[in-house]
Design an enzyme around this catalytic site. Structure first.
Site, PDB file in Angstrom:
ATOM      1  N   ASP A 119       9.040   8.250  -5.736  1.00  0.00           N
ATOM      2  CA  ASP A 119       9.969   9.363  -5.365  1.00  0.00           C
ATOM      3  C   ASP A 119      10.196   9.686  -3.574  1.00  0.00           C
ATOM      4  O   ASP A 119      10.695  10.384  -3.455  1.00  0.00           O
ATOM      5  CB  ASP A 119       9.767  10.639  -6.038  1.00  0.00           C
ATOM      6  CG  ASP A 119       8.459  11.345  -5.660  1.00  0.00           C
ATOM      7  OD1 ASP A 119       7.616  10.519  -4.754  1.00  0.00           O
ATOM      8  OD2 ASP A 119       8.038  12.456  -6.121  1.00  0.00           O
ATOM      9  N   ARG A 139       0.945  -1.493  -0.008  1.00  0.00           N
ATOM     10  CA  ARG A 139      -0.107   0.135  -0.152  1.00  0.00           C
ATOM     11  C   ARG A 139       0.805   1.324  -0.016  1.00  0.00           C
ATOM     12  O   ARG A 139       0.503   2.267  -0.568  1.00  0.00           O
ATOM     13  CB  ARG A 139      -0.948   0.127   1.285  1.00  0.00           C
ATOM     14  CG  ARG A 139      -2.006  -0.737   1.113  1.00  0.00           C
ATOM     15  CD  ARG A 139      -3.375  -0.349   2.134  1.00  0.00           C
ATOM     16  NE  ARG A 139      -3.822   0.969   2.054  1.00  0.00           N
ATOM     17  CZ  ARG A 139      -4.086   1.670   2.837  1.00  0.00           C
ATOM     18  NH1 ARG A 139      -3.977   1.509   4.129  1.00  0.00           N
ATOM     19  NH2 ARG A 139      -4.820   2.954   2.470  1.00  0.00           N
ATOM     20  N   ASN A 182      -4.592   8.413   2.869  1.00  0.00           N
ATOM     21  CA  ASN A 182      -3.534   7.850   3.559  1.00  0.00           C
ATOM     22  C   ASN A 182      -3.520   7.562   4.962  1.00  0.00           C
ATOM     23  O   ASN A 182      -2.410   7.093   5.503  1.00  0.00           O
ATOM     24  CB  ASN A 182      -2.218   8.951   3.596  1.00  0.00           C
ATOM     25  CG  ASN A 182      -1.697   8.888   2.047  1.00  0.00           C
ATOM     26  OD1 ASN A 182      -2.326   8.311   1.358  1.00  0.00           O
ATOM     27  ND2 ASN A 182      -0.699   9.550   2.029  1.00  0.00           N
ATOM     28  N   GLY A 228       4.781   9.785  -8.845  1.00  0.00           N
ATOM     29  CA  GLY A 228       5.817   8.904  -9.089  1.00  0.00           C
ATOM     30  C   GLY A 228       6.593   8.357  -8.027  1.00  0.00           C
ATOM     31  O   GLY A 228       6.499   8.739  -6.762  1.00  0.00           O
ATOM     32  N   HIS A 288      -4.753  -7.173  -3.402  1.00  0.00           N
ATOM     33  CA  HIS A 288      -5.811  -7.118  -2.101  1.00  0.00           C
ATOM     34  C   HIS A 288      -5.862  -8.715  -1.641  1.00  0.00           C
ATOM     35  O   HIS A 288      -6.922  -8.583  -0.754  1.00  0.00           O
ATOM     36  CB  HIS A 288      -7.071  -6.515  -2.646  1.00  0.00           C
ATOM     37  CG  HIS A 288      -7.039  -5.162  -2.513  1.00  0.00           C
ATOM     38  ND1 HIS A 288      -7.990  -4.166  -2.954  1.00  0.00           N
ATOM     39  CD2 HIS A 288      -5.953  -4.203  -1.830  1.00  0.00           C
ATOM     40  CE1 HIS A 288      -7.778  -3.212  -2.835  1.00  0.00           C
ATOM     41  NE2 HIS A 288      -6.537  -2.797  -2.183  1.00  0.00           N
ATOM     42  N   PRO A 324      -7.151   5.976  -5.828  1.00  0.00           N
ATOM     43  CA  PRO A 324      -8.297   5.278  -5.889  1.00  0.00           C
ATOM     44  C   PRO A 324      -8.941   5.144  -4.648  1.00  0.00           C
ATOM     45  O   PRO A 324      -8.209   4.772  -3.738  1.00  0.00           O
ATOM     46  CB  PRO A 324      -7.944   3.985  -6.854  1.00  0.00           C
ATOM     47  CG  PRO A 324      -6.697   4.476  -7.360  1.00  0.00           C
ATOM     48  CD  PRO A 324      -6.100   5.425  -6.551  1.00  0.00           C
ATOM     49  N   HIS A 374       0.734   4.137  -2.914  1.00  0.00           N
ATOM     50  CA  HIS A 374       0.547   5.499  -2.560  1.00  0.00           C
ATOM     51  C   HIS A 374       1.545   6.399  -2.969  1.00  0.00           C
ATOM     52  O   HIS A 374       1.400   7.603  -3.439  1.00  0.00           O
ATOM     53  CB  HIS A 374       0.311   5.662  -1.295  1.00  0.00           C
ATOM     54  CG  HIS A 374      -1.288   5.398  -0.685  1.00  0.00           C
ATOM     55  ND1 HIS A 374      -1.665   4.054  -0.545  1.00  0.00           N
ATOM     56  CD2 HIS A 374      -2.240   6.007  -0.669  1.00  0.00           C
ATOM     57  CE1 HIS A 374      -2.764   3.738  -0.290  1.00  0.00           C
ATOM     58  NE2 HIS A 374      -3.434   5.137  -0.438  1.00  0.00           N
ATOM     59  N   ASP A 375       2.787   5.923  -2.889  1.00  0.00           N
ATOM     60  CA  ASP A 375       4.187   6.730  -3.045  1.00  0.00           C
ATOM     61  C   ASP A 375       4.206   6.909  -4.808  1.00  0.00           C
ATOM     62  O   ASP A 375       4.150   7.975  -5.398  1.00  0.00           O
ATOM     63  CB  ASP A 375       5.499   6.097  -2.819  1.00  0.00           C
ATOM     64  CG  ASP A 375       6.484   6.930  -3.061  1.00  0.00           C
ATOM     65  OD1 ASP A 375       6.365   8.324  -3.025  1.00  0.00           O
ATOM     66  OD2 ASP A 375       7.677   6.619  -3.422  1.00  0.00           O
ATOM     67  N   SER A 420       8.049  10.491  -1.877  1.00  0.00           N
ATOM     68  CA  SER A 420       7.427  11.650  -1.291  1.00  0.00           C
ATOM     69  C   SER A 420       6.219  11.273  -0.108  1.00  0.00           C
ATOM     70  O   SER A 420       5.973  12.079   0.692  1.00  0.00           O
ATOM     71  CB  SER A 420       6.642  12.656  -2.482  1.00  0.00           C
ATOM     72  OG  SER A 420       5.813  11.718  -3.104  1.00  0.00           O
ATOM     73  N   ILE A 430       1.402   8.940  -6.832  1.00  0.00           N
ATOM     74  CA  ILE A 430       1.003  10.408  -6.618  1.00  0.00           C
ATOM     75  C   ILE A 430       2.450  10.886  -7.053  1.00  0.00           C
ATOM     76  O   ILE A 430       3.435  10.805  -6.250  1.00  0.00           O
ATOM     77  CB  ILE A 430       0.906  10.735  -5.029  1.00  0.00           C
ATOM     78  CG1 ILE A 430      -0.498  10.292  -4.857  1.00  0.00           C
ATOM     79  CG2 ILE A 430       0.811  12.413  -5.132  1.00  0.00           C
ATOM     80  CD1 ILE A 430      -1.660  10.932  -5.648  1.00  0.00           C
TER      81      ILE A 430
HETATM   82  C1  LIG Z   1      -4.595  12.803   9.064  1.00  0.00           C
HETATM   83  C2  LIG Z   1      -4.162  11.354   9.436  1.00  0.00           C
HETATM   84  O1  LIG Z   1      -4.781  10.623   9.859  1.00  0.00           O
HETATM   85  N1  LIG Z   1      -2.705  10.875   9.074  1.00  0.00           N
HETATM   86  C3  LIG Z   1      -2.228   9.816   9.530  1.00  0.00           C
HETATM   87  C4  LIG Z   1      -1.344   9.266   8.074  1.00  0.00           C
HETATM   88  O2  LIG Z   1      -0.994   8.348   8.524  1.00  0.00           O
HETATM   89  C5  LIG Z   1       0.181   8.281   9.294  1.00  0.00           C
HETATM   90  C6  LIG Z   1       1.062   7.013   9.389  1.00  0.00           C
HETATM   91  O3  LIG Z   1       0.061   6.160   9.968  1.00  0.00           O
HETATM   92  C7  LIG Z   1      -0.447   8.848  10.827  1.00  0.00           C
HETATM   93  O4  LIG Z   1       0.476   9.049  11.729  1.00  0.00           O
HETATM   94  C8  LIG Z   1      -1.157  10.097  10.545  1.00  0.00           C
HETATM   95  O5  LIG Z   1      -1.723  10.508  11.783  1.00  0.00           O
END
Ligand SMILES: CC(=O)N[C@H]1CO[C@H](CO)[C@@H](O)[C@@H]1O
Ligand SMILES: *[C@@H]1O[C@H](CO)[C@@H](O)[C@H](O)[C@H]1NC(C)=O
Ligand SMILES: *[C@@H]1O[C@H](CO)[C@@H](O)[C@H](O)[C@H]1NC(C)=O
Ligand SMILES: *[C@@H]1O[C@H](CO)[C@@H](O)[C@H](O)[C@H]1NC(C)=O
Ligand SMILES: *[C@@H]1O[C@H](CO)[C@@H](O)[C@H](O)[C@H]1NC(C)=O
Ligand SMILES: *[C@@H]1O[C@H](CO)[C@@H](O)[C@H](O)[C@H]1NC(C)=O
Ligand SMILES: *[C@@H]1O[C@H](CO)[C@@H](O)[C@H](O)[C@H]1NC(C)=O
Length: 393
Positions: free
Chosen positions: A114, A102, A137, A112, A235, A205, A106-107, A116, A110
């Protein structure tokens, strides 16, 4: 026994060769014919080598400068360290494969691959500006695995191996260690100097996305319908938080009723695990996990296992209406994706593994930074601040 081994070997060589061929094709001459999916579904393997669309226009031309064993001179033991550290992590936490998959997804999705997604909110006074904090996320896990591997690599070869490469390599290794297919990973990615919050919310998605929306978002990243169906097969392992499932159980699309596509025995089964209370927002928006609360004694942060074997059971369950997420079950809502689900479910998982492998190679190469672009972070959650230009504050 030996015949199993040699069959496995032949399979791997076949996959390696076709995957390498596909990867080499990633950098087409600019006058490319856009060979889109043929309208009829055929599992002819040649269609998986279609040319890569320009997903991130400013970055696509440099895909070809990723290399096989990029670190062979500066840190020859890099890939071995990733693999052995990942093996140790997996012993302690069996869910780490799904968590990394996952995180990787996600990296790369968005802007590429990288790294981020690994950045912390760089300005704590502003509200969530890091990708990590973007709504889809919220339940991402596995940052600590990457930190652990990074630490090992910094000890061995300081400042050499990028977080972006670590995430891609660790994900591949975790998949293999979980019994999934091997695929070659090219290296030489560099890390971004910022995260991309605004995009993260809109372009990932959603677990409650319908089939057209899911296909649309994957197509934005250059994935065909077939590749999308194969990638969702990831999944097949891991756990899915009940928060993502509950809206289907009690108030599907604001109707106050369960999702009619869930067979009644399955509805009962998941309600036993997740509860069926109305804890979530009625608009079907991504639910907010609230710790230490419960509905009828069922923890709000409970989850359902989606499986532990890397095979075609995901598709077999969809054929029976037993997909956990709405977005999963939606693969049965269009003829083209239904045909693919049937095809993947019909053999012992071989076709799925080959297609999944190719799609993962493609995703691993999305929008990478190479050469002098970006940077190599020393701590994956923080941009290197010695370069003033890289300071976001
Ligand atoms: C807004 C939020 O819930 N952010 C979470 C994103 O994921 C990280 C890692 O699990 C959490 O620490 C953040 O709180
Ligand atoms: C991972 O799986 C183990 C069981 O193997 C479970 O006890 C643990 O809570 C899970 N961890 C997470 C973070 O989901
Ligand atoms: C990033 O945030 C996590 C928690 O969200 C924290 O544990 C970690 O130390 C932070 N890293 C840096 C470099 O601030
Ligand atoms: C977050 O920032 C945006 C503008 O940047 C603002 O409109 C919004 O109200 C802020 N949200 C919170 C919860 O502070
Ligand atoms: C699918 O979802 C998108 C975005 O939420 C929406 O605009 C569209 O109308 C939906 N399509 C169907 C057939 O429900
Ligand atoms: C859930 O909420 C909806 C609307 O808020 C309501 O119509 C429905 O009856 C509730 N379902 C349950 C199981 O309580
Ligand atoms: C961040 O990296 C991008 C791409 O390499 C570069 O164009 C940009 O100038 C950098 N931004 C900062 C603030 O360093």
């Amino acid at each position: 026994m030996s015949s199993t081994v040699s069959r496995g070997w032949v399979f791997m060589v076949v996959v390696m060769v076709s995957v390498l061929a596909a990867a080499i094709n990633l950098n087409p001459p600019s006058a490319s014919s856009s060979s889109s999916d043929s309208p009829t579904v055929s599992l002819d393997s040649s269609s998986a080598t279609e040319e890569q669309e320009s997903v991130f226009p400013s970055r696509t031309h440099i895909i070809s400068s990723l290399q096989y064993e990029f670190y062979r001179e500066k840190c020859p033991q890099a890939e071995k360290i990733v693999r052995s550290t990942m093996a140790q992590i997996l012993v302690r936490n069996k869910n780490s494969t799904a968590q990394l998959l996952r995180l990787f997804f996600h990296d790369c999705f968005i802007q590429g691959c990288d790294a981020s997604v690994l950045l912390n909110d760089s300005n704590r006074n502003a509200n969530h500006s890091a990708e990590k904090d973007a709504i889809p996320n919220r339940t991402l896990k596995g940052f600590d695995y990457i930190d652990t591997i990074k630490q090992e690599l910094e000890d061995a070869c300081p400042g050499i191996v990028s977080c972006a490469d670590i995430l891609v390599l660790a994900t591949r290794d975790a998949i293999v260690l979980a019994g999934g297919p091997f695929y070659p990973v090219f290296t030489g990615r560099r890390d971004s100097n910022r995260s991309y919050f605004a995009q993260a919310t809109a372009e990932i998605p959603r677990p409650d996305g319908n089939i057209s929306e899911t296909l649309r978002l994957f197509a934005l990243r250059g994935f065909t319908t077939r590749q999308t169906v194969a990638l969702l097969g990831g999944h097949n392992i891991g756990k899915i938080g009940c928060d993502f499932i509950r809206p289907r159980l009690n108030n599907f699309m604001g109707t106050g009723q369960p999702d009619p596509s869930i067979p009644s025995d399955f509805l009962l089964e998941i309600s036993m695990i997740c509860g069926n209370g109305n804890s979530t927002s009625s608009d079907g928006a991504a639910p907010t996990p609230i710790r230490s609360r419960s509905i009828m004694g069922i923890a709000l942060d409970s989850s359902i296992s989606s499986g532990s074997v890397f095979d075609a059971h995901y598709y077999k369950k969809l054929l029976k209406g037993r997909g956990l997420l709405f977005a999963d079950q939606q693969l049965m809502a269009s003829q083209e994706t239904t045909d693919l689900v049937r095809a993947y479910a019909s053999d012992d998982g071989t076709t799925f593994r080959v297609d999944f492998t190719r799609a993962m190679v493609k995703m691993s190469n999305l929008g990478v930074l190479t050469g002098s672009q970006g940077q190599v972070r020393l701590t994956c959650s923080r941009v290197v601040s010695s370069n003033l230009q890289n300071r976001p504050w």
